[in-house]
Design an enzyme around this catalytic site. Structure first.
Site, PDB file in Angstrom:
ATOM      1  N   ASN A 175       0.852  -1.200   0.000  1.00  0.00           N
ATOM      2  CA  ASN A 175       0.000   0.000   0.000  1.00  0.00           C
ATOM      3  C   ASN A 175       0.882   1.242   0.000  1.00  0.00           C
ATOM      4  O   ASN A 175       2.105   1.146  -0.088  1.00  0.00           O
ATOM      5  CB  ASN A 175      -0.947  -0.017   1.204  1.00  0.00           C
ATOM      6  CG  ASN A 175      -0.183  -0.083   2.507  1.00  0.00           C
ATOM      7  OD1 ASN A 175       0.567   0.830   2.849  1.00  0.00           O
ATOM      8  ND2 ASN A 175      -0.344  -1.178   3.223  1.00  0.00           N
ATOM      9  N   LYS A 197       8.426 -17.648 -10.077  1.00  0.00           N
ATOM     10  CA  LYS A 197       7.749 -16.538 -10.750  1.00  0.00           C
ATOM     11  C   LYS A 197       6.564 -17.060 -11.567  1.00  0.00           C
ATOM     12  O   LYS A 197       6.739 -17.993 -12.361  1.00  0.00           O
ATOM     13  CB  LYS A 197       8.763 -15.809 -11.648  1.00  0.00           C
ATOM     14  CG  LYS A 197       8.174 -14.578 -12.287  1.00  0.00           C
ATOM     15  CD  LYS A 197       9.198 -13.877 -13.157  1.00  0.00           C
ATOM     16  CE  LYS A 197       8.500 -12.805 -13.967  1.00  0.00           C
ATOM     17  NZ  LYS A 197       9.315 -12.298 -15.058  1.00  0.00           N
ATOM     18  N   LYS A 199     -13.606   0.976  15.566  1.00  0.00           N
ATOM     19  CA  LYS A 199     -12.309   0.273  15.694  1.00  0.00           C
ATOM     20  C   LYS A 199     -11.745   0.411  17.106  1.00  0.00           C
ATOM     21  O   LYS A 199     -11.132  -0.514  17.636  1.00  0.00           O
ATOM     22  CB  LYS A 199     -11.303   0.823  14.666  1.00  0.00           C
ATOM     23  CG  LYS A 199     -11.592   0.339  13.251  1.00  0.00           C
ATOM     24  CD  LYS A 199     -10.635   0.905  12.216  1.00  0.00           C
ATOM     25  CE  LYS A 199     -11.045   0.450  10.818  1.00  0.00           C
ATOM     26  NZ  LYS A 199     -10.343   1.125   9.730  1.00  0.00           N
TER      27      LYS A 199
HETATM   28  O1  PMT Z   1       3.096   6.027   6.522  1.00  0.00           O
HETATM   29  P1  PMT Z   1       2.573   7.380   6.025  1.00  0.00           P
HETATM   30  O2  PMT Z   1       2.789   7.560   4.544  1.00  0.00           O
HETATM   31  O3  PMT Z   1       3.113   8.513   6.859  1.00  0.00           O
HETATM   32  O4  PMT Z   1       0.984   7.386   6.208  1.00  0.00           O
HETATM   33  C1  PMT Z   1       0.444   7.366   7.486  1.00  0.00           C
HETATM   34  C2  PMT Z   1      -0.774   6.430   7.588  1.00  0.00           C
HETATM   35  C3  PMT Z   1      -1.909   6.988   6.749  1.00  0.00           C
HETATM   36  C4  PMT Z   1      -0.409   5.010   7.115  1.00  0.00           C
HETATM   37  C5  PMT Z   1      -1.150   6.385   9.112  1.00  0.00           C
HETATM   38  O5  PMT Z   1      -1.415   7.684   9.568  1.00  0.00           O
HETATM   39  C6  PMT Z   1      -2.345   5.494   9.358  1.00  0.00           C
HETATM   40  O6  PMT Z   1      -3.485   5.908   9.252  1.00  0.00           O
HETATM   41  N1  PMT Z   1      -2.061   4.204   9.734  1.00  0.00           N
HETATM   42  C7  PMT Z   1      -3.070   3.159   9.870  1.00  0.00           C
HETATM   43  C8  PMT Z   1      -3.383   2.579   8.542  1.00  0.00           C
HETATM   44  C9  PMT Z   1      -4.351   1.418   8.625  1.00  0.00           C
HETATM   45  O7  PMT Z   1      -4.006   0.344   8.286  1.00  0.00           O
HETATM   46  O8  PMT Z   1      -5.512   1.733   9.155  1.00  0.00           O
HETATM   47  P2  PMT Z   1      -6.717   0.624   9.417  1.00  0.00           P
HETATM   48  O9  PMT Z   1      -7.894   1.500   9.697  1.00  0.00           O
HETATM   49  O10 PMT Z   1      -6.797  -0.315   8.304  1.00  0.00           O
HETATM   50  O11 PMT Z   1      -6.249  -0.137  10.710  1.00  0.00           O
HETATM   51  C10 PMT Z   1      -6.667   0.221  12.022  1.00  0.00           C
HETATM   52  C11 PMT Z   1      -5.557  -0.077  13.031  1.00  0.00           C
HETATM   53  O12 PMT Z   1      -5.324  -1.480  13.100  1.00  0.00           O
HETATM   54  C12 PMT Z   1      -4.229   0.559  12.696  1.00  0.00           C
HETATM   55  O13 PMT Z   1      -3.647   0.978  13.922  1.00  0.00           O
HETATM   56  C13 PMT Z   1      -3.432  -0.594  12.068  1.00  0.00           C
HETATM   57  O14 PMT Z   1      -2.027  -0.433  12.307  1.00  0.00           O
HETATM   58  C14 PMT Z   1      -3.976  -1.784  12.803  1.00  0.00           C
HETATM   59  N2  PMT Z   1      -3.949  -3.036  12.027  1.00  0.00           N
HETATM   60  C15 PMT Z   1      -4.673  -3.160  10.881  1.00  0.00           C
HETATM   61  C16 PMT Z   1      -4.658  -4.367  10.201  1.00  0.00           C
HETATM   62  C17 PMT Z   1      -3.901  -5.437  10.715  1.00  0.00           C
HETATM   63  N3  PMT Z   1      -3.846  -6.609  10.084  1.00  0.00           N
HETATM   64  N4  PMT Z   1      -3.209  -5.281  11.838  1.00  0.00           N
HETATM   65  C18 PMT Z   1      -3.222  -4.107  12.520  1.00  0.00           C
HETATM   66  O15 PMT Z   1      -2.573  -3.957  13.552  1.00  0.00           O
END
Ligand code: PMT
Length: 405
Positions: free
Chosen positions: A211, A290, A338
């Site tokens: 991503n 591959k 969340k």
């Molecule tokens: O890295 P940058 O370019 O500076 O961008 C920053 C950012 C946009 C990535 C950052 O600010 C951000 O929003 N990070 C969370 C991104 C994300 O995956 O959000 P989510 O809403 O999908 O996940 C919610 C939370 O669960 C997050 O804390 C994530 O780290 C966590 N998660 C999600 C999926 C997973 N399998 N395991 C997790 O721990």
């Protein structure tokens, strides 16, 4: 506001249109009691006269290696040796490049190499110059060497273009000087574990799903927590950023590797912050070799990954957990869901639908949500967002911020 009366500050002024704003910074520092010595590059003197700074500081202004005034017996070595802090504002791409390359060909660049004091750099330049890969590489190199940057702001630039490159406001610069001279030490004794960056889920040995996360947000939090005295463990997916000095960096690729790195270090941490954009799905059966092009469609079967923050939430004990919610719609509502579902204490709601904030950007605009409600913050550099998040964590931990004087 601090009392800077015992502090000796070198203010380096380089040649850009923002040089006139250095007079405002200089005046504010003098008003706070600092003894300010101004060193101007030759180009800077084309924008503002040294007499302005002489009047503001009551000190001779140094403009060249060979024109050093005799009366105060200051040399390019003794002045930086006695300084508590060196501030370069505005800093051009030229001085940043020279410092990154170790070049000393005028008074300011020589002093920058000679000083052992903390150096703060407030860049100001055209937005394309600021975005230039070479400039950004120099900035990253200097950051990894421990130089602190006061990020430029976005807006209308003197050249008429819009973008990032405008000198930070005098208030922001003075605040950064105060924070550097009297660092907050309110996370001393606390171990903070931070996840950052994207993950890569292999399709085969040469391809992967990932991503747009650059790691900037997570790395800014790591840097800020370290500055505030924390022991920092940074578990990072693949990014091109240098680790902030003094943090323990654990590099991982996939969501599964990130999960096991977090699980392994979780017992050490009192605070866990999930800024990583972890893949929600991974390949069920990645190719061992591959995958060959057949001409027809290719179907990939994806399986859900483990949710790292949710798993940490299941066994959180007295740890404080902070998640991010990257959303493109119903920001606060989805973030609050969340917060509850993952048993988090704080969630940082991040609107990732707007350009210039969120993924890959230097700026962010977030709302910090806990059980007491949502606090929307204005758009600001990620470094400032990081400190705002740490301030909220500190509030929940019940500690008072203490300044080291
Ligand atoms: O890295 P940058 O370019 O500076 O961008 C920053 C950012 C946009 C990535 C950052 O600010 C951000 O929003 N990070 C969370 C991104 C994300 O995956 O959000 P989510 O809403 O999908 O996940 C919610 C939370 O669960 C997050 O804390 C994530 O780290 C966590 N998660 C999600 C999926 C997973 N399998 N395991 C997790 O721990």
């Amino acid at each position: 506001m601090s009392n800077l009366s015992q502090k000796r500050i070198i203010l380096g002024v380089t040649g850009g249109i923002a040089a006139y704003k250095a007079a405002e910074v200089c005046s504010a520092l003098v008003k706070l009691g600092a003894c300010v010595h101004v060193v101007m590059t030759e180009h800077a003197t084309r924008f503002v006269g040294p007499v302005t700074f002489r009047a503001l500081t009551s000190q001779a202004v140094i403009t060249g290696l060979w024109e050093e005034p005799q009366e105060h017996r200051i040399t390019h070595v003794s002045l930086p040796e006695s300084a508590d802090l060196v501030l370069v504002a505005p800093a051009t791409a030229n001085i940043i490049g020279k410092l990154a390359a170790g070049i000393a060909d005028d008074m300011l660049s020589t002093m920058l190499l000679a000083t052992t004091a903390p150096v703060l750099i407030a860049p100001a330049m055209n937005c394309n110059m600021w975005a230039n890969n070479q400039v950004q590489e120099n900035v990253n190199r200097l950051k990894s060497l421990g130089y602190t940057f006061i990020e430029p702001e976005e807006g209308r630039l003197a050249c008429g273009e819009e973008g990032a490159g405008r000198l930070a406001s005098p208030e922001t610069i003075v605040h950064a000087v105060e924070a550097s001279l009297f660092p907050l030490n309110d996370f001393e004794g606390t171990t903070v574990l931070i996840t950052a960056g994207p993950t890569e889920e292999a399709i085969d040995p040469v391809r992967f799903i990932t991503n747009r996360s650059s790691g900037k947000m997570g790395y800014a939090i790591a840097r800020a927590a370290k500055e505030r005295g924390a022991k920092v463990i940074l578990i990072s997916g693949p990014v091109s950023l240098p680790a902030p000095p003094g943090v323990e960096l654990v590099s991982v690729r996939s969501a599964a590797e990130m999960l096991s790195a977090v699980q392994c270090r979780l017992p050490q941490a009192q605070v866990v912050i999930g800024a990583a954009a972890v893949a929600d799905y991974t390949l069920k059966n990645p190719g061992k070799n591959k995958i060959k092009k057949t001409g027809g469609n290719l179907t990939l079967e994806l399986a859900p990954t483990a949710d790292i923050m949710a798993e940490a939430g299941e066994t959180k004990g007295d740890k404080l957990l902070v998640g991010f919610a990257a959303e493109t719609e119903n920001l606060i509502e989805n973030a609050q869901k969340k917060l509850k579902k993952k048993h988090l204490d704080i969630i940082v709601a991040n609107d990732v639908s707007k350009p210039g904030i969120g993924f890959g950007a230097d700026y962010n605009q977030v709302s910090i949500i806990d059980n007491t409600g949502a606090e929307p913050l204005p758009r600001m550099p990620k470094a400032e967002v990081a400190h705002a998040i740490l301030d909220r964590i500190k509030k929940l931990l019940g500690g008072k911020a203490k300044r080291r004087c």
